[in-house]
Design a protein around this motif. Structure first.
Motif, short mmCIF file in Angstrom:
data_model
loop_
_atom_site.label_atom_id
_atom_site.label_comp_id
_atom_site.label_asym_id
_atom_site.label_seq_id
_atom_site.Cartn_x
_atom_site.Cartn_y
_atom_site.Cartn_z
N ASP A 14 21.12 25.16 33.80
CA ASP A 14 22.66 25.26 34.78
C ASP A 14 22.19 24.46 36.04
N SER A 15 23.42 24.90 36.77
CA SER A 15 23.08 23.67 38.28
C SER A 15 22.17 23.83 38.79
N GLU A 16 20.97 25.23 38.83
CA GLU A 16 19.88 25.81 39.15
C GLU A 16 18.69 25.65 38.20
N VAL A 17 18.66 25.21 37.42
CA VAL A 17 17.15 25.84 36.80
C VAL A 17 17.58 24.78 35.62
N THR A 18 16.65 24.11 34.99
CA THR A 18 15.94 23.08 33.99
C THR A 18 14.77 23.52 33.73
N LEU A 19 14.53 23.31 32.03
CA LEU A 19 13.52 23.00 31.59
C LEU A 19 12.96 22.27 31.29
N ARG A 20 11.34 21.78 31.21
CA ARG A 20 10.90 20.59 30.73
C ARG A 20 9.78 21.10 30.05
N ARG A 21 9.43 20.33 29.11
CA ARG A 21 8.00 20.64 28.15
C ARG A 21 6.74 20.59 29.48
N SER A 22 6.42 21.76 28.74
CA SER A 22 5.15 21.88 30.14
C SER A 22 4.01 20.84 30.08
N PHE A 23 3.86 20.31 29.27
CA PHE A 23 3.17 19.15 29.85
C PHE A 23 3.46 18.53 30.83
N THR A 25 5.27 18.62 33.54
CA THR A 25 4.38 18.94 34.97
C THR A 25 3.13 18.64 35.05
N PRO A 26 2.96 17.60 36.05
CA PRO A 26 1.51 17.45 36.41
C PRO A 26 -0.03 18.61 36.20
N PRO A 27 -1.00 18.35 35.67
CA PRO A 27 -2.02 19.28 35.54
C PRO A 27 -2.35 20.23 37.33
N ALA A 57 -6.80 23.21 33.17
CA ALA A 57 -5.03 22.99 33.07
C ALA A 57 -4.49 21.38 32.15
N LYS A 58 -5.56 20.50 33.03
CA LYS A 58 -5.77 19.39 31.94
C LYS A 58 -5.97 19.21 30.98
N ALA A 59 -6.90 20.04 30.44
CA ALA A 59 -6.78 20.12 29.02
C ALA A 59 -5.36 21.38 27.69
N PHE A 60 -5.27 22.40 28.70
CA PHE A 60 -4.11 22.99 28.51
C PHE A 60 -3.09 21.65 27.98
N PHE A 76 7.80 25.72 28.42
CA PHE A 76 8.67 24.85 29.03
C PHE A 76 8.39 25.20 30.64
N SER A 77 8.42 24.03 31.28
CA SER A 77 8.20 24.53 32.89
C SER A 77 9.57 25.26 32.80
N ILE A 78 9.61 25.53 33.81
CA ILE A 78 10.65 26.20 34.66
C ILE A 78 10.99 25.70 36.16
N TYR A 79 11.79 24.98 36.14
CA TYR A 79 12.37 24.15 37.53
C TYR A 79 13.52 25.11 37.90
N PHE A 80 13.34 25.46 39.38
CA PHE A 80 14.68 25.95 40.28
C PHE A 80 14.79 25.41 41.38
N LYS A 81 16.16 24.71 41.90
CA LYS A 81 16.78 23.68 43.02
C LYS A 81 15.33 22.38 42.38
N ASP A 82 14.87 22.27 41.63
CA ASP A 82 13.98 20.71 41.48
C ASP A 82 12.37 21.87 41.51
N GLU A 83 11.92 22.58 41.72
CA GLU A 83 10.80 22.59 42.14
C GLU A 83 10.36 23.57 41.12
N PHE A 84 9.03 23.92 40.36
CA PHE A 84 8.41 23.98 39.78
C PHE A 84 8.08 25.69 39.90
N VAL A 85 8.27 26.31 38.72
CA VAL A 85 8.14 27.95 39.19
C VAL A 85 8.10 29.20 38.26
#
Ligand SMILES: CC(C)(COP(=O)(O)OP(=O)(O)OC[C@H]1O[C@@H](n2cnc3c(N)ncnc32)[C@H](O)[C@@H]1OP(=O)(O)O)[C@@H](O)C(=O)NCCC(=O)NCCS
Ligand SMILES: CC(C)(COP(=O)(O)OP(=O)(O)OC[C@H]1O[C@@H](n2cnc3c(N)ncnc32)[C@H](O)[C@@H]1OP(=O)(O)O)[C@@H](O)C(=O)NCCC(=O)NCCS
Lengths: 191, 193
Positions: A14-23, A25-27, A57-60, A76-85
């Motif tokens: 939605d306008s606040e929440v975005t999912l991105r492939r977990s990898f 997200t920088p380790p 974290a890098k190996a994962f 997936f990594s979850i981003y809430f208002k552009d912050e990784f949460v």
């Protein structure tokens, strides 16, 4: 076996929440958030250990990158208002009975905003609409009230226990309450 | 914790019944028994279908031999009065949580005498006391009342029904009843029976 159609790189929940492939997200970012939440996560998850470091974290991330869109768990990594949460993952794309299982965690400070409920809804949609799966399952320890509230809020049915099938960082065996939502039950409802 | 002790090769169940590694049975005997029971077994076991062949029986025995002692599967032939009467096995060894599952089938003509109930108790005993597992699981199609009765008769706890988790003989998704017994429950059951 590759997942068909291929998983999206990004899911706009939605306008606040975005999912991105977990990898993606920088380790360092992944490590920093998990490290701050070790106590919070360790109560119900086995892997949130003090020994978790940047190398881990890098190996994962590398492992997940190589296994992207294959049949195992896809995170997936979850981003809430552009912050990784936090993170949400799903497995079971190749299940013979077409049942997916969803797992998740959220930083303590990001709780209480419905971020996880919304993220899980998005994966439920993906499971039923994009992949035509038959069932989505969520498992949580009996005392993990916040986690259990998510499937309950989304109208899942509690179907029983798996006893002593999980562990926390203290090595305690935990039961899991099983929740499931069938495709037939989700039909016509908004997710 | 992924090392498991060598399983027993002979388990005495009662005066007329012993368990031996299933691969010691002949493919001919296994094939004949399955075919004799095809419709009856086929209600709940997917291997028992019209295509079942002598080669399937031989392959199964060969795989069981390979899996033996490697903790992937330990299948026993139920030998009743010197003849093959069914199969009971341990499978789904969980190295992480030291859980194991028991599965079984018995020839129709041997039903109703408590043979399988006694076999399951012996296998449960072996799992806890010899293999040192933490948990034994049994699961069955919710409508498989005879199978569920075994778990209930042997003191397992009913943990719930996993919905649409099995594919039945008609090719439909079926619900699965799950039972389990934990180590301390076994100790209690043991002392009371
Ligand atoms: C389990 C966990 C993800 C739950 O987090 P959460 O913040 O409670 O869940 P949500 O993000 O869905 O937020 C729900 C809360 O936001 C509120 N909320 C606000 N806006 C909302 C919205 N649009 N939709 C839904 N809920 C909303 C809800 O009322 C609820 O608040 P409450 O707890 O005060 O009643 C988190 O506690 C966690 O990660 N714990 C540790 C790890 C863990 O246990 N993982 C699960 C293992 S099974
Ligand atoms: C499941 C299956 C093994 C159950 O067989 P079973 O004969 O009912 O089980 P047992 O050998 O333990 O016998 C129990 C019966 O013997 C009776 N019995 C007689 N003496 C007994 C004794 N000393 N102890 C226990 N039961 C005894 C019981 O009362 C029971 O009879 P009832 O069902 O009429 O009450 C058999 O039906 C089967 O193989 N089915 C097809 C394959 C299958 O479904 N496998 C399981 C998949 S999960």
């Amino acid at each position: 076996m590759s997942i068909e159609p291929p998983l999206p790189d990004v899911v706009e929940v939605d306008s606040e929440v975005t999912l991105r492939r977990s990898f993606d997200t920088p380790p360092e970012v992944m490590h920093s958030l998990i490290h701050r939440n070790l106590e919070h996560l360790g109560r119900f998850l086995p892997w949130a250990l003090p020994t978790y470091d940047i190398e881990g974290a890098k190996a994962f991330a590398q492992m997940k990158r190589e296994a992207w869109n294959e049949s195992g768990e896809q995170g997936f990594s979850i981003y809430f208002k552009d912050e990784f949460v936090g993170a949400v993952g799903m497995r079971g794309f190749d299940s013979p009975v077409r049942a997916a299982t969803i797992g998740y965690w959220l930083s303590e400070h990001a709780q209480g905003n419905g971020v996880m409920t919304r993220s899980v809804s998005a994966l439920v949609r993906l499971a039923f609409v994009t992949y035509g799966l038959n069932q989505v399952i969520i498992k949580a320890a009996p005392t993990n009230t916040r986690s259990r509230a998510i499937p309950e809020r989304l109208g899942f049915t509690e179907t029983g226990l798996e006893r002593q099938m999980s562990k926390n960082v203290h090595g305690e065996l935990l039961d899991l309450v099983i929740y499931s939502l069938l495709r037939s039950e989700a039909a016509g409802r908004v997710f | 914790m992924s090392e498991w002790p060598e399983p027993h090769r002979l388990i005495v169940v009662d005066d007329d019944t012993v368990l031996r590694p299933v691969f010691e049975a002949s493919a001919d005997d296994l094939y004949a028994l399955v075919v004799k029971n095809l419709a009856y077994l086929g209600r709940f076991l997917d291997f028992a279908n019209a295509e079942y062949s002598l080669a399937d029986a031989a392959t199964y025995l060969q795989q069981s031999r390979q899996n033996w002692g490697r903790s992937r599967e330990q299948a026993y032939a139920i030998i009743h009065e010197g003849e093959l009467g069914g199969v009971a096995g341990l499978h789904h060894f969980g190295a992480k949580n030291r859980a194991v599952e028991i599965g079984y089938w018995l020839s129709e003509h041997l039903q109703g005498r408590g043979i399988m109930t006694r076999c399951v108790m012996k296998m449960t005993e072996m799992a806890f006391e010899h293999l040192g597992v933490n948990q034994v699981n049994i699961s069955a199609d919710v409508v498989n009342e005879r199978s569920r009765a075994i778990a209930e008769r042997t003191g397992f706890s009913f943990d719930g029904v996993t919905r649409q988790w099995l594919v039945n003989a008609a090719g439909e998704l079926a619900d699965m009843a799950r039972y389990s017994m934990l180590k301390d429950e076994w100790a209690r059951w043991r002392s009371e029976h």
